[in-house]
Design an enzyme around this catalytic site. Structure first.
Site, PDB file in Angstrom:
ATOM      1  CB  THR A   1     126.298  11.783  68.743  1.00 32.15           C
ATOM      2  OG1 THR A   1     126.221  12.377  67.461  1.00 32.15           O
ATOM      3  CG2 THR A   1     127.657  11.139  68.901  1.00 32.15           C
TER       4      THR A   1
ATOM      5  CB  THR B   1     125.223  17.910  70.211  1.00 30.60           C
ATOM      6  OG1 THR B   1     125.887  17.465  69.028  1.00 30.60           O
ATOM      7  CG2 THR B   1     125.533  16.990  71.371  1.00 30.60           C
ATOM      8  CG  ASP B   2     124.245  18.280  64.734  1.00 25.80           C
ATOM      9  OD1 ASP B   2     125.304  18.514  65.356  1.00 25.80           O
ATOM     10  OD2 ASP B   2     124.194  17.517  63.766  1.00 25.80           O
TER      11      ASP B   2
ATOM     12  CB  SER C   1     119.116  16.702  67.047  1.00 24.18           C
ATOM     13  OG  SER C   1     120.335  17.289  66.688  1.00 24.18           O
TER      14      SER C   1
END
Ligand code: ASP
Length: 334
Positions: free
Chosen positions: A17, A96-97, A63
């Site tokens: 993101t 971030t995932d 990710s």
């Protein structure tokens, strides 16, 4: 008079993101990765006052798309940059995932005391109040801090500094999405100042038995599946993992690692085939205590590692041993 040399920081872009844009400034979902690492850097020119940046695009994806081959590719890039005397630290921009998985992998395999900081953002760069620019600035600031040396891989978002060992994504959308749960974050960054209150516990980087060198010739990491346990769970998932040739299974088990009858039977079948099974917890925090029955059942307990991080450690541990007792020792140590 000694000549001042600004710190040299390698900035590795991997996507996420932080590198994404959406068609409107109010959109904070349904965005796509569009920006390269050079564009991220250009958007925050203040960073150039902190360090000399060496941007490098490793890949540029969400990710969720990162696989083991990409993990090894990133590990190799980080490893060779850290071996370069001209590089003082590394910042990695990341979605971030699955950020916690990459950060923990690097925390186990890199062999350097130089700072390595993984950073992401919860809002795309096009959004009002995007968090990426300040997160990136803070990440570079952290990577130039002498206090960040020898702490293992660090993660920073939203002014907090976390140790890779403990951090996890704990919220789907908030800017304050990352938590180190019981361990707590190890510091804060505020107004251009890095304040670290303590170092991370268990051993990491130079003190582990894993390394990128040790993984050379290892084109694939051992396959490990994560199976989610719940009421009325299905034994067929365990059979499928066994048939597919999994070398390890992590069970996202209930509570303190308790297994449903089907998960218990699935693990029994898997262990009989030489597959290492780890009991982790789906709760999101706390530890799975080693059970007295684990040794008899040849099961491993995950300590405080959540299922996705237990998968990372189990893959690495399986490159060295398939003995559940030896693998339990890894979970107790790392
Ligand atoms: N979809 C994003 C990712 O690459 C989420 C994020 O970065 O916040 O993980």
């Amino acid at each position: 008079m000694p000549h001042y040399r600004p710190p040299v920081i390698a900035l590795l872009g991997t996507g996420g993101t932080i590198a994404a844009t959406a068609p409107s400034t109010t959109a904070v979902a349904d965005y796509t990765v569009t920006e390269g690492v050079q564009a991220l850097l250009s958007a925050v020119p203040e960073i150039n006052a902190l360090a000399e940046l060496r941007p490098q695009q490793v890949f540029n994806v969400d990710s969720r798309c990162i696989d083991n081959a990409m993990l090894l590719q990133l590990g190799t890039a980080v490893d060779s940059l850290l071996a370069d005397d001209a590089i003082d630290g590394i910042v990695i921009t990341h979605g971030t995932d699955t950020l916690e998985e990459t950060a923990y992998f690097l925390n186990l395999v890199i062999k350097s005391h130089k700072p390595v900081v993984v950073v992401g953002a919860m809002r795309p760069g096009s959004a009002m109040s995007a968090d990426g620019p300040l997160n990136l600035y803070n990440a570079v600031l952290l990577a130039t801090s002498p206090h960040a040396q020898g702490l293992g891989v660090l993660v920073t978002l939203n002014d907090a500094v976390h140790a890779a060992r403990y951090v996890r994504k704990a919220h789907t959308t908030h800017v304050q999405a990352f938590s180190s749960e019981d361990a707590g974050c190890i510091g804060r960054i505020h107004n251009g100042r890095v304040m670290l209150s303590r170092g991370p516990a268990p051993c990491h980087t130079r003190d582990t038995e894993f390394s990128m060198q040790g993984l050379q010739g290892q084109h694939q990491l051992p396959w490990v599946d994560v199976l989610y346990d719940h009421q009325n769970a299905g034994l067929h998932l365990y059979r499928a993992a066994i048939e597919a040739g999994a070398r390890g299974i992590v069970v996202a088990a209930c509570g303190n690692g308790s297994l449903s009858t089907q998960a218990e039977e699935g693990c029994r079948l898997a262990v009989a085939q030489g597959i290492v099974c780890v009991r982790s917890s789906r709760t999101g925090a706390g530890l799975v205590s080693a059970s007295q029955q684990d040794a008899a059942r040849r099961l491993v307990s995950s300590n405080t590692l959540n299922p996705q991080k237990a998968r990372i450690l189990l893959m690495l541990a399986l490159t060295r041993s398939t003995d559940p007792a030896a693998i339990q020792a890894c979970f107790d140590r790392y």
